[in-house]
Motif scaffolding. Structure first.
Motif, short mmCIF file in Angstrom:
data_model
loop_
_atom_site.label_atom_id
_atom_site.label_comp_id
_atom_site.label_asym_id
_atom_site.label_seq_id
_atom_site.Cartn_x
_atom_site.Cartn_y
_atom_site.Cartn_z
N HIS A 89 0.81 -1.22 0.00
CA HIS A 89 0.00 0.00 0.00
C HIS A 89 0.85 1.28 0.00
N VAL A 90 0.35 2.27 -0.74
CA VAL A 90 0.77 3.65 -0.57
C VAL A 90 -0.39 4.35 0.12
N VAL A 91 -0.13 4.94 1.28
CA VAL A 91 -1.20 5.61 2.03
C VAL A 91 -0.92 7.10 2.03
N PHE A 92 -1.86 7.87 1.49
CA PHE A 92 -1.71 9.31 1.31
C PHE A 92 -2.78 9.99 2.14
N THR A 93 -2.36 10.65 3.24
CA THR A 93 -3.31 11.24 4.18
C THR A 93 -2.57 12.17 5.13
N TYR A 94 -3.30 12.80 6.05
CA TYR A 94 -2.66 13.48 7.18
C TYR A 94 -2.25 12.41 8.19
N PHE A 95 -0.98 12.40 8.58
CA PHE A 95 -0.50 11.42 9.56
C PHE A 95 -0.16 12.04 10.91
N HIS A 96 0.55 13.17 10.92
CA HIS A 96 0.99 13.79 12.18
C HIS A 96 1.70 12.76 13.07
N PHE A 97 2.68 12.08 12.49
CA PHE A 97 3.37 11.00 13.19
C PHE A 97 4.01 11.45 14.51
N ALA A 98 4.55 12.66 14.53
CA ALA A 98 5.31 13.10 15.70
C ALA A 98 4.48 13.13 16.98
N ALA A 268 -2.97 23.49 17.37
CA ALA A 268 -1.78 22.66 17.17
C ALA A 268 -1.92 21.28 17.80
N VAL A 269 -3.10 20.90 18.23
CA VAL A 269 -3.29 19.64 18.95
C VAL A 269 -2.84 18.44 18.13
N ASP A 270 -2.99 18.48 16.80
CA ASP A 270 -2.56 17.36 15.97
C ASP A 270 -1.07 17.08 16.09
N GLN A 271 -0.31 18.12 16.42
CA GLN A 271 1.14 17.96 16.57
C GLN A 271 1.54 18.00 18.04
N GLY A 272 0.63 17.58 18.90
CA GLY A 272 0.92 17.50 20.33
C GLY A 272 0.48 18.70 21.13
N GLY A 273 0.12 19.80 20.43
CA GLY A 273 -0.39 20.98 21.11
C GLY A 273 0.70 21.93 21.57
N CYS A 274 0.40 23.24 21.56
CA CYS A 274 1.36 24.23 22.04
C CYS A 274 0.99 24.73 23.43
N ILE A 275 0.02 24.06 24.05
CA ILE A 275 -0.38 24.35 25.43
C ILE A 275 -0.12 23.08 26.23
N GLU A 276 0.58 23.22 27.34
CA GLU A 276 1.01 22.04 28.09
C GLU A 276 -0.15 21.18 28.57
N THR A 277 -1.27 21.79 28.88
CA THR A 277 -2.41 21.05 29.41
C THR A 277 -3.33 20.50 28.31
N THR A 278 -2.93 20.64 27.07
CA THR A 278 -3.73 20.13 25.95
C THR A 278 -3.82 18.61 26.00
N LYS A 279 -5.02 18.11 25.76
CA LYS A 279 -5.23 16.70 25.45
C LYS A 279 -6.31 16.66 24.38
N VAL A 351 11.89 8.11 7.31
CA VAL A 351 12.73 8.87 6.38
C VAL A 351 12.55 10.38 6.56
N TYR A 352 11.83 10.76 7.61
CA TYR A 352 11.60 12.19 7.87
C TYR A 352 12.20 12.51 9.23
N GLU A 353 13.20 13.34 9.25
CA GLU A 353 14.04 13.53 10.42
C GLU A 353 13.28 13.95 11.67
N GLU A 354 12.32 14.87 11.52
CA GLU A 354 11.63 15.40 12.69
C GLU A 354 10.83 14.32 13.44
N ILE A 355 10.36 13.31 12.71
CA ILE A 355 9.62 12.22 13.37
C ILE A 355 10.57 11.43 14.26
N ALA A 356 11.72 11.09 13.72
CA ALA A 356 12.71 10.35 14.50
C ALA A 356 13.12 11.14 15.74
N GLU A 357 13.30 12.45 15.56
CA GLU A 357 13.72 13.29 16.68
C GLU A 357 12.66 13.32 17.78
#
Length: 366
Positions: A89-98, A268-279, A351-357
Motif C-alpha cells: 500500500h501507498v497511504v496518502f493522508t494526514y498522519f501527524h506521526f510526531a 496545534a493539537v494534531d502535533q501534540g499541542g502548544c499548550i502544556e495542558t492540551t489533550k 525517512v523524515y528527520e523530525e519524526i525520529a527526533e
C-alpha cells in the motif's frame, strides 16, 4: 492503479478523501477507484454521485483496503485500520506521526509507504496540502472560541465584538502563520481587539501591513505571553513546526494567571499541542476545564464543516494523487521534490528527520 477511498472512522470525522469530481479525474486517467459505501455521506456526496463518475462502491472498509494499491484518506489511520494496511500500500493522508508513537510503530510494522499531506513542502517552505485545512481551522478557532466564551458553557460571558459603550473582547493569537492570520482576520471581523505574536519579524511586518488597526503585533517571548494572558479572553494556539511536535508556549503554571472563563483553543493539537495542558478532544465532547480555564482541543476541527473542508482538500490533493497514480510513488517523488518531502515512513523505515527526533530514534537514509 487501483485507488481506494475508505470511510473515515475517527470520532466525528465526516470528511472524505476524494470528491466525485476528483474520482472523475482519476477514472479519466484510466485508474480504478473503489469507494466505501457512505464514505462521502457526511460531506454531502452520495454513493450514486461516485457511481455516476465510474467508481466502484464497496460495502466494507476491509474490501476497499484489499482491492487498492493506494489509499487516499483524510485523517491518520486508527487502531482498527492498522491490520488492513499492507506492504504493497501507498497511504496518502494526514498522519501527524510526531504526536503518536503508537501510530508510527504500526506504520513501520506494516512496511507500507506513508506520504503525509502535512509535510508536502514547496520550495518556498509553504505546505500546500496543509494550507486549506489550516485556513478552515484558523477561522473555526474564533467561531468556536466565541461560542465557548458564553457563560452557560463556563466561559467569561464576553461578546467578542462588544457593543456600543462596552469594550470588545480581547483575542491573543500565538503564531502568525496560516492558522494565526485566518484567526486574526475572523476575530477582527467580529470587532475584537486582537494581539498576534510570532518570532518571525518578517511575518509580523506582513500582518501589520494587511490587518486593520485593531490587530496589533508583538514579538513572541515567554515574558510577553505571560503578560498578555492576564487580560485576554480568548487565546488561540496556532504554532506549527513542520513534521515535529509543537513547542509548549503556554505552561501549566500560566493557567493561574488567566481570568476564570478564559478560553484556550489549541489548533496545534494534531502535533501534540502548544499548550502544556492540551489533550485531544472530539466534536462529541470538545472541551474540558482546568483551573477554571476552558480548553477546546478538537483534533479534527475542519471535520465539523466537512462539505467545505472536503472540497478545499481535494482542490489541492488531486494533482498529487494523479501524479502518484500515473507515475507510481517512486517515479513521482523522484521527479517532484515537493511531493518527496511528504515521504515519512517507507517500507519499515522512518525517512523524515523530525519524526525520529520526536521519539529519539535514528533516521534511515533513503
Amino acid at each position: 492503479m487501483q485507488i481506494g477511498v475508505p470511510k473515515e472512522i475517527k470520532n466525528n470525522e465526516s470528511r472524505v478523501g476524494m470528491t466525485p469530481a476528483g474520482v472523475f479525474e482519476l477514472i479519466k486517467n484510466n485508474h480504478t477507484v473503489y469507494v466505501q459505501k457512505d464514505a462521502g455521506f457526511g460531506s454531502g456526496f452520495f454513493d450514486e454521485d461516485y457511481k455516476d463518475v465510474g467508481a466502484t462502491v464497496l460495502d466494507t472498509i476491509e474490501e476497499v483496503y484489499a482491492a487498492a494499491d493506494m489509499i487516499v484518506k483524510v485523517k491518520e489511520p486508527i487502531a482498527e485500520e492498522y491490520p488492513l494496511i499492507k506492504s504493497h500500500h501507498v497511504v496518502f493522508t494526514y498522519f501527524h506521526f510526531a504526536s503518536s508513537e503508537v501510530l508510527t510503530k504500526a506504520m513501520l510494522k506494516s512496511e507500507a509507504v506513508c506520504i503525509a499531506y502535512e509535510t508536502v513542502e514547496d520550495k518556498d517552505g509553504s505546505l500546500p496540502l496543509l494550507t486549506p485545512m489550516s485556513e478552515v481551522a484558523g477561522r473555526m478557532a474564533i467561531q468556536q472560541g466565541a461560542k465557548y466564551l458564553e457563560k452557560p458553557i463556563k466561559g467569561r460571558g464576553v461578546l467578542l465584538g462588544g457593543v456600543p459603550g462596552v469594550p470588545p473582547g480581547k483575542v491573543l493569537v500565538l503564531g502568525a502563520g496560516i492558522v494565526g492570520i485566518q484567526a486574526a482576520k475572523m476575530a477582527a471581523g467580529l470587532g475584537a481587539h486582537v494581539t498576534i505574536m510570532d518570532i518571525n519579524m518578517k511575518q509580523l511586518r506582513y500582518v501589520n501591513d494587511v490587518m486593520p488597526s485593531h490587530v496589533v503585533t508583538e514579538f513572541s517571548s515567554e515574558y510577553n505571553i505571560r503578560k498578555r494572558i492576564k487580560d485576554h479572553d480568548l487565546i488561540i494556539g496556532g504554532v506549527l513546526v513542520k513534521g515535529a511536535k509543537a513547542p509548549k508556549l503556554i505552561t501549566r503554571d500560566m493557567l493561574k494567571d488567566m481570568r476564570p472563563g478564559t478560553v484556550l483553543v489549541d489548533v496545534a493539537v494534531d502535533q501534540g499541542g502548544c499548550i502544556e495542558t492540551t489533550k485531544a478532544t472530539t466534536h462529541e465532547d470538545p472541551t474540558f476545564i482546568i483551573d477554571d480555564v476552558v480548553h477546546y482541543c478538537v483534533a479534527n476541527m475542519p471535520g465539523a464543516v466537512p462539505y467545505t473542508s472536503t472540497l478545499a482538500l481535494t482542490n489541492v490533493t488531486l494533482p498529487y494523487v494523479l501524479r502518484l497514480a500515473n507515475e507510481g510513488w517512486e517515479n513521482a517523488c523522484a521527479k517532484d521534490e515537493t511531493l518527496a518531502k511528504g515521504l515519512n515512513v517507507v517500507k519499515g523505515k522512518i525517512v523524515y528527520e523530525e519524526i525520529a527526533e520526536a521519539f529519539n530514534w535514528s533516521v534511515d537514509a533513503m
